[in-house]
Each structure stands twice: as C-alpha cells, then as structure tokens.
Scaffold this motif. Sequence first.
Motif, PDB file in Angstrom:
ATOM      1  N   ASP A  30       0.879  -1.107  -0.073  1.00  0.00           N
ATOM      2  CA  ASP A  30      -0.100   0.140   0.086  1.00  0.00           C
ATOM      3  C   ASP A  30       0.810   1.400   0.049  1.00  0.00           C
ATOM      4  O   ASP A  30       1.943   1.287   0.674  1.00  0.00           O
ATOM      5  N   GLY A  31       0.614   1.944  -0.809  1.00  0.00           N
ATOM      6  CA  GLY A  31       1.296   3.368  -1.112  1.00  0.00           C
ATOM      7  C   GLY A  31       2.635   3.284  -1.687  1.00  0.00           C
ATOM      8  O   GLY A  31       3.309   4.224  -1.884  1.00  0.00           O
ATOM      9  N   ARG A  32       2.768   2.070  -2.110  1.00  0.00           N
ATOM     10  CA  ARG A  32       4.555   1.745  -2.714  1.00  0.00           C
ATOM     11  C   ARG A  32       3.952   1.444  -4.258  1.00  0.00           C
ATOM     12  O   ARG A  32       3.195   1.106  -4.543  1.00  0.00           O
ATOM     13  N   ARG A  33       5.173   1.718  -5.123  1.00  0.00           N
ATOM     14  CA  ARG A  33       5.204   1.303  -6.470  1.00  0.00           C
ATOM     15  C   ARG A  33       5.363  -0.339  -6.561  1.00  0.00           C
ATOM     16  O   ARG A  33       6.029  -0.806  -5.423  1.00  0.00           O
TER      17      ARG A  33
ATOM     18  N   ALA B 256      -4.211  -3.724  -9.913  1.00  0.00           N
ATOM     19  CA  ALA B 256      -4.520  -2.288  -9.673  1.00  0.00           C
ATOM     20  C   ALA B 256      -6.056  -2.123  -9.135  1.00  0.00           C
ATOM     21  O   ALA B 256      -6.587  -1.292  -7.996  1.00  0.00           O
TER      22      ALA B 256
ATOM     23  N   GLU C 160      -4.591   0.721  -3.489  1.00  0.00           N
ATOM     24  CA  GLU C 160      -3.811   1.491  -2.564  1.00  0.00           C
ATOM     25  C   GLU C 160      -2.361   1.409  -3.050  1.00  0.00           C
ATOM     26  O   GLU C 160      -1.373   1.951  -3.001  1.00  0.00           O
TER      27      GLU C 160
ATOM     28  N   ARG D 178       0.492   1.430  -5.992  1.00  0.00           N
ATOM     29  CA  ARG D 178       0.894   2.239  -7.242  1.00  0.00           C
ATOM     30  C   ARG D 178       1.422   1.373  -8.156  1.00  0.00           C
ATOM     31  O   ARG D 178       2.654   1.302  -8.300  1.00  0.00           O
TER      32      ARG D 178
ATOM     33  N   ASP E 106       2.877   0.076 -11.606  1.00  0.00           N
ATOM     34  CA  ASP E 106       3.457   0.411 -12.673  1.00  0.00           C
ATOM     35  C   ASP E 106       3.642  -0.583 -13.778  1.00  0.00           C
ATOM     36  O   ASP E 106       4.263  -1.723 -13.494  1.00  0.00           O
TER      37      ASP E 106
END
Length: 318
Positions: free
Chosen positions: A120-123, A135, A140, A142, A144
Amino acid sequence: MSAPRLRRVAVLVLDGAKPLDVGIPAQVFSTRGSMPYEVRVCGAAPGLVAGGDGLSYHVAHGLEALEWAESVFVPGYRHPDRDDPPPAVVDALRAAHARGARLAAISTGAFALAATGLLDGRRATTHWHYTRALAAKYPEVRVDENVLFVDEGSVLTSAGAASGIDLCLHVLRSDLGVAASNHTARRLVAAPYRSGGQAQYVPRSVPEPVGERFAATREWALHRLDGPLTVRALARHAAVSPRTFSRRFVEDTGYTPMQWVLRARVDLARELLERSEHSVERIAAETGLGTGANLRAHFQQILGTTPSEYRRTFTRGQ
C-alpha cells in the motif's frame, strides 16, 4: 578461515505456482562454493503443492521457513485475481517483514504481497497481463506496468518470469556486489544487467536477427570498455544506422547506448574495486572513465557512494 555465514532464502510455493517462477530463485541462490546462500522451498504446509501447467511440488518445509529466512521469494501462481492466498500465508509474510526479512515477488506473486498490505502506497509491478487486475483489486498499490522490476527496499516486485532473473540478479548485486552477480549471469547465460525501468513488453516490430546482432554488439563493447566507444562505432558493428541503433537499443535495454556504456564501465570499475587493490586512477583508466575524478563523479551519480566506500563494503573474503 571459517566459512562465510550462509544467507537464508525461502521460496514460498503457493497453489498453482508457475514452474519457471519457482525455479528461478531456487536456481539463482542455490548453495555452491561461490554463493553463500541456503535455500529452503516451502509451502503453506509441508508436503504436496498443486502447481500450474501440470506440475506439482513436494516441499519439505511449511511456513516456519519464513521465520527462519532473511529473504522470501514469492513465485507467481495461477488465477491471482480470483484466488487469495490463505490467511496463514498472509500473516506469515507480514510477520517475516516485521522481523526484518526482505520480501520479493516474481510475476503474479505480487498479488500475495499486496494481500498483506505491505505494498500500500508503494510502487509495484506484475506480469503485464495482470497489471490492471492488480490495480483494481488493490487500489492503494501504485502499479507500474512499464517496468521489469521495482525495488522499494524491503519489498520488491517483478514482471513476468524472465524479469524474475533480473530481480534476482539485482538482489545479488545488492548483497554480494557486481562480480558475484555477473558470475551468476554468465552461469545462467543471462544478460548481466537490464534496467529495472525497461519496458516489459518489447514491440515486435524489432526483427529478431537485429536483436541478436545487438546482443553481439553489447558483448563486443564489454570487451572494449577501456577504449573509445561511440554510437557510430556501435551502430557500425550492429550493421544499422546510428539513428536506428539508438532507437532500438533503448527498446532492447532501457538505456540509451551511451548510458549503457557508462553503466557498463561503472560496473567494471565496481568489479575491479571488489577483486583488486588497484588505485582509483588505474581503475578509471582501465574502464575507459579517464580519470579518478570522473570515476568518483559517476560513482556518486549512479551509486550514491564513493569508490573507497564501495571497496570497503565489498572487500575480498567477505
């Protein structure tokens, strides 16, 4: 001299685990004279684990292996968007991370890490086919979709199975230095390094024979790092125009040609710092970086450290 302490690696095999994903960390970190690792393959419980693609696994260890491990690899598994890992697995992963273990997911193993909340909150990334599902299921995170792997410190994720090799080599470089990583890459007949930021999906407009020529050109350049290397010289070796070479080189490696040459020179300097007592000036000359000042500047820019500090970190005999 006493034998070096073995670093402890667990490979967590979940139901539906993909064979190649399981094999990569088990093979890369397998115990041998040049590799100070001990690997334990485990499951939610000891015994038979039903795998994907018609294979099953007989694992000797259960979740207690995660209490033992310093690094835990979670290979990809089938239907990650539909099937959640068992609660005991989620709890064991959280506990391992809280204890200081490094968690690394290969391909769809990212779903298991996401289930813990640690992403959560991380790539993070996963196989391109599942990036939207990841996603959607874990908003939550991120996600990529355009990279081979993501290093967020104590949690790492990679894309498809082949990028699991890149992730494992990246971990090796962090643990043991570039010489050990390059040695393992040669043993696996793999590229010594690819950018974590390289796109997962290489456009198929690149003809395969050109890709083979570019690989040969990179190998040719690695043996000539102490001399002048230009885009024109590299393109000439690959038998394409400089413009075509530059465009397709980025698609193939994630770097421009001269960025790649610079990083190859810095990597060679790292290996010489690890394995020799040569002066910084001599290493700069032997790697094509020119002067000690240039070498120090590039070390600071790329690695965030100095040659002297790097040498102290990776001294012979460690």
